[in-house]
Write an enzyme that holds these catalytic residues in place. Structure first.
Site, PDB file in Angstrom:
ATOM      1  N   ASN A 152      86.445 -82.163   8.970  1.00  0.00           N
ATOM      2  CA  ASN A 152      84.974 -82.291   8.975  1.00  0.00           C
ATOM      3  C   ASN A 152      84.299 -81.446   7.899  1.00  0.00           C
ATOM      4  O   ASN A 152      83.202 -81.767   7.454  1.00  0.00           O
ATOM      5  CB  ASN A 152      84.392 -82.022  10.367  1.00  0.00           C
ATOM      6  CG  ASN A 152      84.626 -80.618  10.853  1.00  0.00           C
ATOM      7  OD1 ASN A 152      85.513 -79.928  10.367  1.00  0.00           O
ATOM      8  ND2 ASN A 152      83.849 -80.189  11.824  1.00  0.00           N
ATOM      9  N   GLU A 210      89.091 -71.306  16.071  1.00  0.00           N
ATOM     10  CA  GLU A 210      87.738 -71.850  16.229  1.00  0.00           C
ATOM     11  C   GLU A 210      87.943 -73.265  16.744  1.00  0.00           C
ATOM     12  O   GLU A 210      88.333 -74.162  16.004  1.00  0.00           O
ATOM     13  CB  GLU A 210      87.006 -71.813  14.886  1.00  0.00           C
ATOM     14  CG  GLU A 210      85.523 -71.993  15.031  1.00  0.00           C
ATOM     15  CD  GLU A 210      85.073 -73.348  14.580  1.00  0.00           C
ATOM     16  OE1 GLU A 210      84.825 -74.201  15.466  1.00  0.00           O
ATOM     17  OE2 GLU A 210      84.982 -73.561  13.366  1.00  0.00           O
ATOM     18  N   CYS A 267      81.570 -78.789  14.875  1.00  0.00           N
ATOM     19  CA  CYS A 267      81.863 -78.130  16.160  1.00  0.00           C
ATOM     20  C   CYS A 267      80.613 -77.505  16.757  1.00  0.00           C
ATOM     21  O   CYS A 267      80.591 -77.195  17.947  1.00  0.00           O
ATOM     22  CB  CYS A 267      82.885 -77.021  15.966  1.00  0.00           C
ATOM     23  SG  CYS A 267      84.469 -77.657  15.489  1.00  0.00           S
TER      24      CYS A 267
HETATM   25  C1  SIN Z   1      82.880 -76.572  12.275  1.00  0.00           C
HETATM   26  O1  SIN Z   1      82.422 -77.645  12.577  1.00  0.00           O
HETATM   27  O2  SIN Z   1      84.001 -76.231  12.653  1.00  0.00           O
HETATM   28  C2  SIN Z   1      82.142 -75.595  11.388  1.00  0.00           C
HETATM   29  C3  SIN Z   1      80.698 -75.819  11.346  1.00  0.00           C
HETATM   30  C4  SIN Z   1      79.985 -74.817  10.482  1.00  0.00           C
HETATM   31  O3  SIN Z   1      80.611 -73.976   9.823  1.00  0.00           O
HETATM   32  O4  SIN Z   1      78.759 -74.858  10.476  1.00  0.00           O
END
Ligand code: SIN
Length: 533
Positions: free
Chosen positions: A200, A300, A334
């Protein structure tokens, strides 16, 4: 799954027919392998086509898989072939780990200033190649060029941030209870690290980990995702140009052998740390594998972010925040809002303003400047969104904008698109309250009291980010403290940047990335006690 309600006319449709290996458009839902790359890079439209690498990177050399097998990578907007990368396995991974271990002997002993200077060169090269790097992200991930440019800036900022952290990894002197002893604590790099990243953010999720690792003096073996390997490989090329020595960064590409490669990266005694961004089930499996050697872990994992609009909020600001938070990357981050709770008295106003804005979105190929939202990564992602919408609607939710009709036509679009959708009156029993949708669905749920919404927001096994809109300063503190998440956005839908400690609580992960704590994850503390004074 077609025809789509409110679906923009810019998307082309075609009659679905079974595809053969000779077809140039291939669905991402299927894995395709072949023995040699035939795709050239001249049609990528890059100023510097040598940024495109179709090989793995081990010990400073571009290499194929031992068996010669490759993975086909396609553009999710057009389904066209972009190229291939090697289908590597545990053997190549072991070689990469050995190269990283050898390189650690010297890289780990370099000065922080030396590593700072190399990271800054790497950062400047990312800026210099900004347009090309963004284009690569759009071609392989699908996000719009504007978003891809934003990602490149975000991604490069981690190199700059950690360059500046490298020279500030201070130790400490600790007063001893004994008069003839002095205690000093120093910090040392943990060693070889395994880095596993998602599609992503094909670039930023690498630099967020790699920047910290390199700054600390660690060396790395990276497994980029099979959907978006080219951004990762372009970073390897730029790291080489920046002067990162051979073996310090290694990249192993795989799809079919992902479990064996992951096992090697987690179980190898040589590797001292694993850093992963991705789903919670995969995180648990990597955690289990890493337990055999008690590795340091940074995880994460999934989020299921609540987004709350209280009746004292600035509604227009809340709508803007919801759009930013929910539809960034077509809902594939995320930290995207997954459950949008709106207080009863402002519910109708918020819902109609949000639906009105979402109805103006234009979905399409991210390279088209008029496109506001790109495709999802593959057909499996679309299927999950379809399942969540169908389930919510079956339980009583209504579609304010977007959605889809049941597939009765045997027609198939090109590309893995789903229209940005707003659902109202979503019941709390709907699957999307418990599972992260990872798609462009704004699911609105009505609530009455602060106490009730905090209970609903915290009713989740994960806790990455949470957002709420309110102008009552007392409520802002109360709710910020009560939400069981690692990061809270109040009156904003965007929290991410290199300076914050990014990470979650509960089953959303372990450790923090970015901020001043990000580099600590790649350092060990060592006490040196000076006795006999
Ligand atoms: C993610 O979707 O894992 C990271 C999102 C972000 O860094 O804003």
């Amino acid at each position: 799954m077609i025809p789509l309600r409110h679906f923009p006319s810019s998307i082309s449709f075609r009659v679905f027919a079974p595809r053969t290996l000779a077809t140039r458009h291939r669905p991402r839902s299927t894995l395709w392998y072949r023995m040699a790359s035939t795709t050239n890079t001249s049609n990528w439209g890059l100023k510097d086509p040598t940024l495109i690498k179709m090989q793995g990177y081990i010990d400073g050399k571009w290499v194929d898989a031992n068996g010669g097998e490759t993975i086909l990578v396609t553009n999710p907007a057009t389904e066209e072939e972009l190229g291939t990368v090697p289908e590597m396995g545990p053997e190549e991974t072991e070689v990469a780990i050995a190269a990283a271990a050898k390189a650690f002997q010297t890289w780990g002993k370099t000065t922080a200033k030396y590593r700072h200077d190399i990271l800054i060169k790497f950062f400047r090269l990312m800026q210099e190649h900004h347009d090309d790097l963004a284009r690569i992200i759009t071609l392989e991930n699908g996000k719009t060029l504007a978003e891809a440019k934003g990602e490149n800036v975000y991604s490069a900022s981690f190199l700059e941030w950690f360059a500046e952290e490298a020279v500030r990894t201070y130790g400490e002197q600790v007063p001893s209870p004994l008069s003839n002893v002095r205690n000093v604590v120093i910090k040392q790099p943990v060693g070889v690290v395994s880095i596993l990243t998602p599609w992503n953010f094909p670039s930023a999720m690498i630099t967020r980990k790699l920047g910290a690792a390199l700054a600390a003096g660690c060396t790395a073996v990276i497994k980029p995702p099979p959907e978006t390997p080219f951004s990762a490989l372009a970073l390897a090329e730029l790291s080489r140009r920046a002067g990162v020595p051979d073996g310090v960064i290694n990249m192993v590409t795989t799809q079919k052998n992902v479990q064996e490669v992951g096992r090697e990266m987690c179980e190898s005694k040589v590797v001292r740390k694993v850093s992963f961004t991705g789903s919670t089930p995969v995180a648990k499996s990597l955690y289990r594998m890493s337990a055999s050697t008690l590795k340091k872990m940074s995880i994460e994992a999934g989020g299921n972010s609540p987004f709350i609009v209280f009746d004292d909020a600035d509604i227009e600001n809340a709508v803007e925040g919801a759009i930013l938070c929910k539809f960034r990357g077509s809902g594939q981050t995320c930290v995207c809002a997954n459950r949008i709770y709106v207080q009863s008295s402002v519910y109708a106003d918020f819902a109609s303003r949000l639906a009105e804005k979402v109805a103006t979105f234009k979905v399409g190929n991210g390279l088209d400047e008029t496109t506001t939202h790109g495709p999802l990564i593959h057909d499996r992602a679309v299927s999950k969104v379809v399942r969540h919408v169908d389930d919510a609607v079956a339980l009583g939710a209504s579609v304010l904008v977007g959605g889809h009709s049941p597939d009765t036509t045997q027609t198939k679009r090109i590309g893995s698109f789903y229209p940005p959708t707003v659902l109202s009156d979503v019941p709390i029993t709907a699957a999307l309250n418990r599972e992260e949708t990872f798609g462009p669905i704004a699911a609105l749920i009505k609530f009455d009291t602060e106490e009730q919404v905090i209970a609903m927001a915290n009713d989740s096994d994960v806790g990455l980010a949470g957002y709420f809109f309110s102008r009552d300063v007392g409520r802002v503190w109360r709710v910020a403290e009560a939400l069981e998440v690692g990061m809270v956005g109040t009156n904003t839908g965007l929290i991410s940047n290199a300076s914050i400690p990014f990470g979650g609580v509960k089953q959303s992960g372990l450790g923090r990335e970015g901020g001043h704590s990000g580099i600590e994850e790649y350092l060990n503390q060592k006490l040196i006690a000076f006795g006999g004074l």
